[in-house]
Design an enzyme around this catalytic site. Structure first.
Site, PDB file in Angstrom:
ATOM      1  N   SER A   5       0.821  -1.213   0.000  1.00  0.00           N
ATOM      2  CA  SER A   5       0.000   0.000   0.000  1.00  0.00           C
ATOM      3  C   SER A   5       0.855   1.264   0.000  1.00  0.00           C
ATOM      4  O   SER A   5       1.869   1.342   0.685  1.00  0.00           O
ATOM      5  CB  SER A   5      -0.895  -0.001   1.244  1.00  0.00           C
ATOM      6  N   TYR A  22      -2.637   5.832  -4.922  1.00  0.00           N
ATOM      7  CA  TYR A  22      -3.761   6.765  -5.060  1.00  0.00           C
ATOM      8  C   TYR A  22      -3.234   7.937  -5.874  1.00  0.00           C
ATOM      9  O   TYR A  22      -2.322   8.636  -5.419  1.00  0.00           O
ATOM     10  CB  TYR A  22      -4.222   7.279  -3.693  1.00  0.00           C
ATOM     11  N   THR A  27      -5.682   2.705  -7.412  1.00  0.00           N
ATOM     12  CA  THR A  27      -6.979   2.532  -6.759  1.00  0.00           C
ATOM     13  C   THR A  27      -7.907   3.656  -7.202  1.00  0.00           C
ATOM     14  O   THR A  27      -7.662   4.829  -6.925  1.00  0.00           O
ATOM     15  CB  THR A  27      -6.811   2.526  -5.228  1.00  0.00           C
ATOM     16  N   LYS A  46      -7.580  -0.736  -9.992  1.00  0.00           N
ATOM     17  CA  LYS A  46      -8.259  -1.395  -8.854  1.00  0.00           C
ATOM     18  C   LYS A  46      -9.548  -0.646  -8.520  1.00  0.00           C
ATOM     19  O   LYS A  46      -9.539   0.588  -8.395  1.00  0.00           O
ATOM     20  CB  LYS A  46      -7.316  -1.383  -7.634  1.00  0.00           C
ATOM     21  N   HIS A  61     -13.134  -2.371  -2.487  1.00  0.00           N
ATOM     22  CA  HIS A  61     -12.278  -1.881  -1.400  1.00  0.00           C
ATOM     23  C   HIS A  61     -12.623  -2.599  -0.082  1.00  0.00           C
ATOM     24  O   HIS A  61     -12.600  -2.000   0.983  1.00  0.00           O
ATOM     25  CB  HIS A  61     -12.447  -0.365  -1.251  1.00  0.00           C
TER      26      HIS A  61
HETATM   27  C1  LIG Z   1      -7.508  -2.238   6.898  1.00  0.00           C
HETATM   28  C2  LIG Z   1      -7.582  -2.112   5.410  1.00  0.00           C
HETATM   29  C3  LIG Z   1      -6.779  -1.198   4.764  1.00  0.00           C
HETATM   30  C4  LIG Z   1      -6.840  -1.072   3.387  1.00  0.00           C
HETATM   31  N1  LIG Z   1      -5.987  -0.214   2.780  1.00  0.00           N
HETATM   32  C5  LIG Z   1      -6.010  -0.091   1.430  1.00  0.00           C
HETATM   33  C6  LIG Z   1      -5.098   0.751   0.785  1.00  0.00           C
HETATM   34  O1  LIG Z   1      -4.243   1.377   1.397  1.00  0.00           O
HETATM   35  N2  LIG Z   1      -5.191   0.860  -0.552  1.00  0.00           N
HETATM   36  C7  LIG Z   1      -6.127   0.156  -1.277  1.00  0.00           C
HETATM   37  O2  LIG Z   1      -6.183   0.289  -2.498  1.00  0.00           O
HETATM   38  N3  LIG Z   1      -6.987  -0.674  -0.682  1.00  0.00           N
HETATM   39  C8  LIG Z   1      -6.932  -0.828   0.653  1.00  0.00           C
HETATM   40  N4  LIG Z   1      -7.790  -1.699   1.263  1.00  0.00           N
HETATM   41  C9  LIG Z   1      -8.670  -2.549   0.441  1.00  0.00           C
HETATM   42  C10 LIG Z   1      -7.955  -3.868   0.075  1.00  0.00           C
HETATM   43  O3  LIG Z   1      -6.932  -3.631  -0.843  1.00  0.00           O
HETATM   44  C11 LIG Z   1      -8.885  -4.892  -0.533  1.00  0.00           C
HETATM   45  O4  LIG Z   1      -9.569  -4.332  -1.621  1.00  0.00           O
HETATM   46  C12 LIG Z   1      -9.893  -5.495   0.451  1.00  0.00           C
HETATM   47  O5  LIG Z   1      -9.337  -5.585   1.728  1.00  0.00           O
HETATM   48  C13 LIG Z   1     -10.333  -6.866  -0.030  1.00  0.00           C
HETATM   49  O6  LIG Z   1     -11.314  -7.378   0.792  1.00  0.00           O
HETATM   50  P1  LIG Z   1     -11.048  -8.430   1.987  1.00  0.00           P
HETATM   51  O7  LIG Z   1     -10.475  -7.646   3.112  1.00  0.00           O
HETATM   52  O8  LIG Z   1     -12.410  -8.938   2.257  1.00  0.00           O
HETATM   53  O9  LIG Z   1     -10.102  -9.492   1.474  1.00  0.00           O
HETATM   54  C14 LIG Z   1      -7.744  -1.849   2.646  1.00  0.00           C
HETATM   55  C15 LIG Z   1      -8.555  -2.777   3.290  1.00  0.00           C
HETATM   56  C16 LIG Z   1      -8.469  -2.923   4.648  1.00  0.00           C
HETATM   57  C17 LIG Z   1      -9.343  -3.942   5.322  1.00  0.00           C
HETATM   58  C1  LIG Z   2      -6.351   9.202   3.902  1.00  0.00           C
HETATM   59  C2  LIG Z   2      -5.659   7.987   4.477  1.00  0.00           C
HETATM   60  C3  LIG Z   2      -5.528   6.952   3.431  1.00  0.00           C
HETATM   61  C4  LIG Z   2      -5.437   5.587   4.024  1.00  0.00           C
HETATM   62  C5  LIG Z   2      -5.987   4.644   3.048  1.00  0.00           C
HETATM   63  C6  LIG Z   2      -6.265   3.341   3.638  1.00  0.00           C
HETATM   64  C7  LIG Z   2      -7.384   2.668   2.948  1.00  0.00           C
HETATM   65  O1  LIG Z   2      -7.452   2.600   1.746  1.00  0.00           O
HETATM   66  C8  LIG Z   2      -8.421   2.098   3.739  1.00  0.00           C
HETATM   67  O2  LIG Z   2      -9.316   1.476   3.178  1.00  0.00           O
HETATM   68  O3  LIG Z   2      -8.400   2.291   4.956  1.00  0.00           O
END
Ligand SMILES: Cc1cc2nc3c(=O)[nH]c(=O)nc-3n(C[C@H](O)[C@H](O)[C@H](O)COP(=O)(O)O)c2cc1C
Ligand SMILES: CCCCCCC(=O)C(=O)O
Length: 368
Positions: free
Chosen positions: A112, A140, A166, A234, A258
């Protein structure tokens, strides 16, 4: 014993429970939570449970081969690690533990942009385990092109093999749990390390990650012109967006909502997958994440046309529960389950699966 509950403990559910006992409750809510009423979050998992696999028999398929190729990178299993932010809140080793375990498992890590470890350290940790470990950088797009370019150069220098843009976050989702907990910033001692020393950042400090509803296909085109790295888009759910992305020269799509953290009214990803595959599956690889919790889930998505699937929370559960060893357990469990389910379905590999093998439970054998 409840023979019909479908809720028997699994390795992943046990790691989830253990993670829950180890995490600060505020951080647990951040990792577990979704947007608004958390309907999309719940539906991602439920939708898989509404589907069944029709096995084929007597095909002499032999032992299963779980390996797939993703943008030229060989993955030992059709499961990659989706990007999740702030992993040092889950375990002191954070992203480094995830990188080592993912490299050892032989699959792709999407790290990430909002990681608590700089991307160069993440790739170095992965490559110390396996010289050809595949690490892709989640991005992003920032409203400032200079900032985006600086992040891209950082990912390129670190040796990332792809940029995962994303596109489902024109604004940040409403996270009721985080609001209730007042969790809106990283605690002292943690930082979004990739955001350090960027144009406009305070000396030695980090720039905030911006989400912008002003971003458009023009920004994606600009990014393509600014890098040789392949781009994975994504957050694609609409087939027309999938077609547009293919026309724009994107290398792969990731069907994702997401993890239910953005648009709560979004469909479950496995329900959105067939239309996206129908639109562009013959032109570029289609990936999926959201709600994947077992080898059966993986095989269902592969049969519906996904090339591979990502896991977000399961990796965080493994990490929080047992650090690097916990992430390794999650990936090995999924690999073994995928091999087992493929064999039970009469398939040697994902190429042997067909869409008609996925049916909706309760509707006889009508195709989904
Ligand atoms: C705690 C957390 C943080 C996440 N952070 C990001 C991120 O920084 N960037 C992003 O594109 N998606 C982020 N996601 C989405 C994940 O990439 C992904 O799409 C999602 O977790 C998939 O679903 P699952 O948790 O059911 O496997 C995040 C998801 C979670 C749960
Ligand atoms: C503005 C902070 C960005 C953190 C992104 C993390 C993320 O994508 C999430 O789902 O949480």
């Amino acid at each position: 014993m409840t023979a019909d509950s479908g809720d028997a403990p699994t390795v992943l559910s046990e790691l989830r429970e253990k993670a829950g006992t180890r995490l600060d409750p505020v951080h647990r809510d951040f990792f577990e939570g979704g947007a608004d009423a958390e309907i999309a979050l719940a539906e991602n998992e439920r939708a898989f449970r509404r589907l069944a696999l029709l096995p084929r028999i007597l095909r002499g398929s032999g032992p299963a081969d779980t390996a797939v190729t993703l943008l030229g990178d060989r993955a030992a299993l059709p499961v990659f690690v989706s990007p999740t932010a702030f992993q040092r809140l889950a375990h002191p080793d954070g992203e480094l533990a995830t990188a080592r375990a993912t490299a050892a498992a032989g699959t792709v890590l999407i790290t990430s942009m909002a990681s608590t470890t700089a991307v160069a350290e993440v790739t170095a940790a992965a490559r110390a385990v396996r010289a050809d470990a595949a690490v892709w950088f989640q991005l992003y797009l920032q409203p400032s092109p200079e900032v985006t370019d600086a992040l891209v150069r950082r990912a390129e220098r670190a040796g990332c093999g792809a940029l995962v843009v994303t596109a489902d976050s024109p604004v940040f989702g409403h996270r009721a749990r985080d609001d209730r907990n007042g969790f809106h910033d990283l605690p002292a001692g943690f930082a979004a390390e990739n955001m350090r020393d960027l144009p406009g950042a305070p000396q030695g400090g980090t720039l905030d990650i911006a989400m912008s509803p002003g971003l458009s296909w023009d920004d994606l085109r600009r990014l393509r012109a600014a890098t040789r790295l392949p781009i994975v888009l994504k957050g694609v759910l609409h087939p027309d967006d999938a077609r547009r992305a293919a026309d724009e020269g994107v290398a792969a799509l990731l069907v994702s909502n997401h993890g239910g953290r953005q648009l709560d009214a979004a469909p479950a990803t496995v329900e959105a997958l067939p239309a996206v595959v129908a639109a562009v599956g013959d032109r570029l690889p289609v990936l999926l994440d959201g709600g994947v919790r077992s080898g059966s889930d993986v095989v269902i998505a592969l049969a519906l046309g996904a090339t591979a699937v990502g896991v977000g929370r399961p990796v965080l559960w493994g990490l929080a529960a047992e650090g690097e060893a916990g992430v390794a357990r999650v990936l090995e469990q999924l690999r073994a389950e995928v091999a087992h389910v493929l064999t039970l379905c009469g398939a040697r590999d994902s190429g042997d699966l067909t869409r008609d093998q996925v049916v909706v439970r309760g509707l006889g054998v009508a195709e989904c």
